[in-house]
Design a protein around this motif. Structure first.
Motif, PDB file in Angstrom:
ATOM      1  N   LEU A  88      36.284  47.819  41.762  1.00 37.49           N
ATOM      2  CA  LEU A  88      35.235  48.039  40.999  1.00 37.49           C
ATOM      3  C   LEU A  88      34.977  49.574  40.584  1.00 37.49           C
TER       4      LEU A  88
ATOM      5  N   TYR B  10      27.739  44.259  46.200  1.00 32.12           N
ATOM      6  CA  TYR B  10      26.991  44.397  44.724  1.00 32.12           C
ATOM      7  C   TYR B  10      26.892  42.773  44.556  1.00 32.12           C
TER       8      TYR B  10
ATOM      9  N   CYS C 257      34.670  44.018  31.983  1.00 35.13           N
ATOM     10  CA  CYS C 257      33.321  43.973  32.664  1.00 35.13           C
ATOM     11  C   CYS C 257      32.536  42.625  32.377  1.00 35.13           C
TER      12      CYS C 257
ATOM     13  N   VAL D 177      29.245  44.375  35.988  1.00 38.05           N
ATOM     14  CA  VAL D 177      30.260  44.406  37.017  1.00 38.05           C
ATOM     15  C   VAL D 177      31.526  44.895  36.242  1.00 38.05           C
TER      16      VAL D 177
ATOM     17  N   THR E  91      29.941  50.169  37.813  1.00 37.62           N
ATOM     18  CA  THR E  91      29.132  48.775  38.207  1.00 37.62           C
ATOM     19  C   THR E  91      27.770  49.164  38.709  1.00 37.62           C
TER      20      THR E  91
END
Length: 211
Positions: free
Chosen positions: A136, A160, A191, A177, A140
């Motif tokens: 990640l 998350y 993303c 994300v 994010t």
């Protein structure tokens, strides 16, 4: 006669040049061949590594996208808030993203109090691994909850999540994300962007993940 003469001349030519074919490549030719092979390899290997890295990111993004949609569907079917959650653990010193689809009522806890926030906890959340070699990105930005469990390798773990209510609307802030390769030299990003409170979302790549 002409046929026999041609045959004799051919055999004579092969006999005279037999020493040439037996010699094979010269040292200079071998060195040139090795240099060319090295140049081709230096060009091809980074390109192939970049291709593999992008494929890993694409797979991780696609699975994450499907999991978020699944959480949205579960929320509407059960008429209760559901989440698609993401976290990163360290496995053999490498980041490993995990995801889970679960009711929002389930909390992120170290329920067996072993000091490690892992799949042995009986909080009812079942975690699955995403593609390895992906992490990640720091960009994010969606709702998050810091867990109470700790490990010796990653410290406090951040989960998350994207949460949906019974209408399939986003229950919480909008955000994205962002996935990237675990290789620090890799620049590719993919993303998932939560673009509206009614649950609309889209996928994007690279610079599109910055906005």
């Amino acid at each position: 006669m002409k046929s026999n003469l041609g045959l004799r001349l051919g055999l004579q030519y092969l006999s005279q040049n037999q020493n040439v074919t037996d010699e094979g490549f010269t040292l200079t030719e071998l060195i040139i061949t090795v240099i060319i092979a090295g140049i081709v390899t230096s060009i091809a290997v980074p390109g192939w590594a970049n291709f593999v890295n992008q494929q890993r990111i694409n797979v991780a993004k696609d699975v994450a996208f499907a999991s978020i949609r699944n959480a949205q569907s579960q929320a509407m079917q059960t008429r209760s808030n559901h989440r698609a959650s993401f976290r990163t653990l360290a496995v053999d010193g490498e980041p490993q993203i995990q995801f889970a689809i679960h009711p929002a009522s389930l909390t992120y806890t170290d329920s067996n109090t072993d000091g490690i926030y892992d799949t042995n906890d009986s909080d009812g959340i079942v975690w699955e691994n995403l593609e390895s070699g992906v992490e990640l990105d720091t960009e994010t930005a969606i709702d998050s909850a810091r867990t109470s469990g700790r490990t010796s390798t990653i410290g406090s773990s951040i989960v998350y999540f994207v949460e949906f209510n019974f209408k399939g609307f986003v229950s919480g802030q909008l955000g994205r994300v962002v996935f990237q390769g675990a290789d620090t030299n890799a620049s590719a990003q993919r993303c998932i962007v939560m673009s509206s409170l009614i649950g609309a979302m889209r996928s994007d790549r690279d610079k599109g993940c910055d906005s």
